[in-house]
Design an enzyme around this catalytic site. Structure first.
Site, PDB file in Angstrom:
ATOM      1  N   GLN A   1      -4.638  -4.192   5.972  1.00 24.82           N
ATOM      2  CA  GLN A   1      -4.249  -2.834   6.350  1.00 24.82           C
ATOM      3  C   GLN A   1      -4.924  -2.361   7.626  1.00 24.82           C
ATOM      4  O   GLN A   1      -4.408  -1.479   8.315  1.00 24.82           O
ATOM      5  CB  GLN A   1      -4.570  -1.843   5.215  1.00 24.82           C
ATOM      6  CG  GLN A   1      -3.711  -2.021   3.976  1.00 24.82           C
ATOM      7  CD  GLN A   1      -2.255  -1.605   4.195  1.00 24.82           C
ATOM      8  OE1 GLN A   1      -1.919  -0.836   5.100  1.00 24.82           O
ATOM      9  NE2 GLN A   1      -1.370  -2.134   3.371  1.00 24.82           N
TER      10      GLN A   1
ATOM     11  N   ALA B   1       1.273 -10.432   9.285  1.00 21.40           N
ATOM     12  CA  ALA B   1       2.060  -9.936  10.423  1.00 21.40           C
ATOM     13  C   ALA B   1       2.894  -8.701  10.099  1.00 21.40           C
ATOM     14  O   ALA B   1       3.071  -7.825  10.942  1.00 21.40           O
ATOM     15  CB  ALA B   1       2.994 -11.053  10.917  1.00 21.40           C
ATOM     16  N   HIS B   2       3.380  -8.618   8.862  1.00 17.83           N
ATOM     17  CA  HIS B   2       4.385  -7.577   8.600  1.00 17.83           C
ATOM     18  C   HIS B   2       3.817  -6.180   8.424  1.00 17.83           C
ATOM     19  O   HIS B   2       4.551  -5.223   8.204  1.00 17.83           O
ATOM     20  CB  HIS B   2       5.277  -7.964   7.406  1.00 17.83           C
ATOM     21  CG  HIS B   2       4.632  -7.805   6.064  1.00 17.83           C
ATOM     22  ND1 HIS B   2       4.876  -6.718   5.256  1.00 17.83           N
ATOM     23  CD2 HIS B   2       3.763  -8.579   5.380  1.00 17.83           C
ATOM     24  CE1 HIS B   2       4.200  -6.847   4.123  1.00 17.83           C
ATOM     25  NE2 HIS B   2       3.510  -7.970   4.180  1.00 17.83           N
TER      26      HIS B   2
ATOM     27  N   CYS C   1       4.656  -0.355 -11.218  1.00 17.07           N
ATOM     28  CA  CYS C   1       5.598  -0.102 -12.309  1.00 17.07           C
ATOM     29  C   CYS C   1       5.632  -1.341 -13.193  1.00 17.07           C
ATOM     30  O   CYS C   1       6.013  -2.403 -12.739  1.00 17.07           O
ATOM     31  CB  CYS C   1       6.991   0.060 -11.722  1.00 17.07           C
ATOM     32  SG  CYS C   1       7.703   1.650 -12.005  1.00 17.07           S
TER      33      CYS C   1
ATOM     34  N   THR D   1       5.603 -27.256   6.535  1.00 17.39           N
ATOM     35  CA  THR D   1       6.135 -27.191   7.896  1.00 17.39           C
ATOM     36  C   THR D   1       6.024 -25.760   8.419  1.00 17.39           C
ATOM     37  O   THR D   1       6.456 -24.816   7.759  1.00 17.39           O
ATOM     38  CB  THR D   1       7.607 -27.656   7.907  1.00 17.39           C
ATOM     39  OG1 THR D   1       7.645 -28.961   7.329  1.00 17.39           O
ATOM     40  CG2 THR D   1       8.161 -27.686   9.317  1.00 17.39           C
TER      41      THR D   1
ATOM     42  N   GLY E   1      -0.545 -12.048   3.578  1.00 12.95           N
ATOM     43  CA  GLY E   1      -1.804 -11.542   3.032  1.00 12.95           C
ATOM     44  C   GLY E   1      -2.153 -12.098   1.660  1.00 12.95           C
ATOM     45  O   GLY E   1      -3.305 -12.457   1.398  1.00 12.95           O
TER      46      GLY E   1
ATOM     47  N   ASN F   1      -5.317  -0.061   0.801  1.00 12.25           N
ATOM     48  CA  ASN F   1      -3.896   0.165   1.059  1.00 12.25           C
ATOM     49  C   ASN F   1      -3.368   1.436   0.422  1.00 12.25           C
ATOM     50  O   ASN F   1      -2.343   1.957   0.848  1.00 12.25           O
ATOM     51  CB  ASN F   1      -3.081  -1.036   0.565  1.00 12.25           C
ATOM     52  CG  ASN F   1      -3.506  -1.525  -0.796  1.00 12.25           C
ATOM     53  OD1 ASN F   1      -4.676  -1.847  -1.010  1.00 12.25           O
ATOM     54  ND2 ASN F   1      -2.584  -1.558  -1.722  1.00 12.25           N
TER      55      ASN F   1
HETATM   56  C1  LIG Z   1      -4.722  -4.701   1.299  1.00 11.63           C
HETATM   57  C2  LIG Z   1      -3.615  -5.684   1.095  1.00 11.63           C
HETATM   58  N1  LIG Z   1      -3.911  -6.973   0.858  1.00 11.63           N
HETATM   59  C3  LIG Z   1      -2.955  -7.900   0.672  1.00 11.63           C
HETATM   60  C4  LIG Z   1      -1.617  -7.567   0.727  1.00 11.63           C
HETATM   61  C5  LIG Z   1      -0.585  -8.636   0.541  1.00 11.63           C
HETATM   62  O1  LIG Z   1      -0.037  -8.975   1.778  1.00 11.63           O
HETATM   63  P1  LIG Z   1       1.370  -9.733   1.882  1.00 11.63           P
HETATM   64  O2  LIG Z   1       2.413  -8.741   1.491  1.00 11.63           O
HETATM   65  O3  LIG Z   1       1.485 -10.142   3.317  1.00 11.63           O
HETATM   66  O4  LIG Z   1       1.312 -10.902   0.957  1.00 11.63           O
HETATM   67  C6  LIG Z   1      -1.258  -6.240   0.978  1.00 11.63           C
HETATM   68  C7  LIG Z   1       0.164  -5.850   0.991  1.00 11.63           C
HETATM   69  O5  LIG Z   1       0.519  -4.761   0.585  1.00 11.63           O
HETATM   70  C8  LIG Z   1      -2.277  -5.273   1.176  1.00 11.63           C
HETATM   71  O6  LIG Z   1      -1.990  -3.992   1.417  1.00 11.63           O
END
Ligand SMILES: Cc1ncc(COP(=O)(O)O)c(C=O)c1O
Length: 414
Positions: free
Chosen positions: A193, A214-215, A341, A251, A82, A163
């Protein structure tokens, strides 16, 4: 699902309530990935047959993801996730649109991947940034975005779902208004999200660029995609090897990309079931938290139609969110505060502050995000352990717990 079953000394299994941070990889996703790590590990850019198989797998993954978001395969660029997708969208469009202008619009509650990139672009003289505000529920008013659009606006980047507080924006309406005012302005949405929960069809959303990762949808870390509508000006930011149409060199991680595509397929197949499951847990916790803990405010939209399923965010008066999280961790519950933090001091969440919440109250922010593996028993356990943790921390407070200040009252009452 195995994510919640690690035993802790107390006899209770660990409970994971932080799915917005990352999701446990689906076992089926791991199964899809393993052959690429063990046997089909070849470089997809090479010419021998093994490499060509790896290339075919990437092409198939691209076609799968493209179909799921309503795109053409060559409109999907693989990234590392992301943050990279957001960064590439902002930097790439601004760099490719220099002759048209440098006005960029973002919202005040974007993820730092967007906000900090915008700030850096402005500092470097590459962008002139307008930050549009949000309502008390964390949502962006499409009219506010429309009002900010100028003749020299090249990109508008507004997140699909937040998020921290789960606020879902009407991206289709925002895109419609942007385009009506300036047909040349591009619209990007960070759908990191929302992709798992809502389905993200690029034509229905009306966007030119869209970031997914993906995660957050039971896939692996290290794979994401940026959707780029055909014809959108975009200058590559990592160049060299010519991969991803010369826009994103490096790659390819075949295993992660194949896992990502499988996770997207599962998310689409399970969307209805996941949504119903997460909504039920969410509704219960949203109703019970304020009833069990005095001076607790639910944050984010009250109308569930505008809230991500599975998100329960709140703030607890007269306590630091981080202290509550430590107590929860000791009790076997993993959750998050939503605030960053920095150098030992806990800054209140930029999202809550942007929503107008007094920063003293915002310091007590908490975020619980449910996923496939959670059960009603997890909510029972949270509701059992959280109130005494809050009570204990308030009792330990060096400052006397007074009546809440008048500025808190609208938040505590809502
Ligand atoms: C709204 C949003 N954008 C971007 C990201 C960043 O994604 P990534 O952890 O895959 O770099 C996050 C991750 O918390 C997110 O919640």
């Amino acid at each position: 699902m195995t994510a919640n079953t690690t035993p802790l000394g107390s006899g209770h299994a660990r409970i994971y309530l932080d799915h917005a941070a990352t999701t446990p990889p689906d076992p089926g996703v791991v199964d899809v990935m393993i052959p690429f790590l063990r046997e089909q590990w070849h470089n997809p850019s090479s010419i021998y047959v093994e490499a060509q198989r790896a290339r075919t797998s990437i092409d198939e993954a691209r076609a799968t993801i493209a179909a799921l978001i309503g795109a053409q395969p060559d409109e999907v660029l693989f990234t590392s996730g992301g943050s990279e997708g957001d960064s590439l969208a902002l930097r790439g469009v601004l760099a490719a649109s220099r002759r048209r202008g440098k006005h960029l619009i973002v919202s005040s509650v974007e993820h730092h991947a967007v906000l900090d990139t915008a700030e850096q672009l402005e500092r470097d003289g590459i962008a002139e940034v307008t930050v549009v505000g949000v309502g008390a529920d964390g949502r962006v008013d499409p009219a506010t975005v429309e009002a900010a659009v100028r003749d020299d606006t090249v990109l508008v980047s507004i997140m699909h779902a937040n998020n921290e507080v789960g606020a879902v924006n009407d991206i289709a309406e925002i895109a419609r208004r942007v385009r009506a005012k300036n047909p040349h302005a591009m619209v990007h949405t960070d759908a990191v999200q929302s992709a798992a929960h809502l389905g993200v069809h690029v034509d229905r959303l009306g966007v030119d660029l869209m970031t997914i990762t993906a995660h957050k949808l039971y896939g692996p870390r290290g794979a994401g995609a940026l959707y780029v509508r055909s014809g959108t000006p975009l200058q590559g930011q990592i160049v060299g090897g010519g991969q991803e149409r010369g826009i994103r060199a490096g790659t390819e991680d075949t295993a992660a990309i194949a896992g990502f595509a499988h996770a997207m397929t599962l998310a689409s197949e399970r969307r209805e079931a996941d949504l119903g499951h997460e909504r039920a847990l969410q509704e219960r916790l949203l109703a019970e938290l304020p009833a069990r803990i005095p001076m607790l405010a639910i944050t984010g939209p009250r109308d569930l139609a505008h809230r991500l399923p599975g998100n329960v965010s709140c703030t607890v008066g007269f306590v630091e969110g981080e202290s509550i999280l430590l107590g929860l961790d000791l009790a076997g519950i993993a959750a998050s505060s939503g605030s960053a933090c920095t150098t030992g001091s806990v800054e209140p969440s930029h999202v809550l502050v942007a929503m107008g919440m007094p920063s003293e109250l915002a310091r007590g922010s908490l975020r619980f995000t449910f996923g496939r593996g959670n059960t009603d028993a997890d909510v029972d356990r949270l509701l059992e352990v959280l109130p005494p943790i809050v009570q204990r921390l308030r009792a330990l407070s060096p400052v006397p717990i007074a009546e809440p200040p008048a500025s808190w009252l609208p938040w505590l009452a809502s």
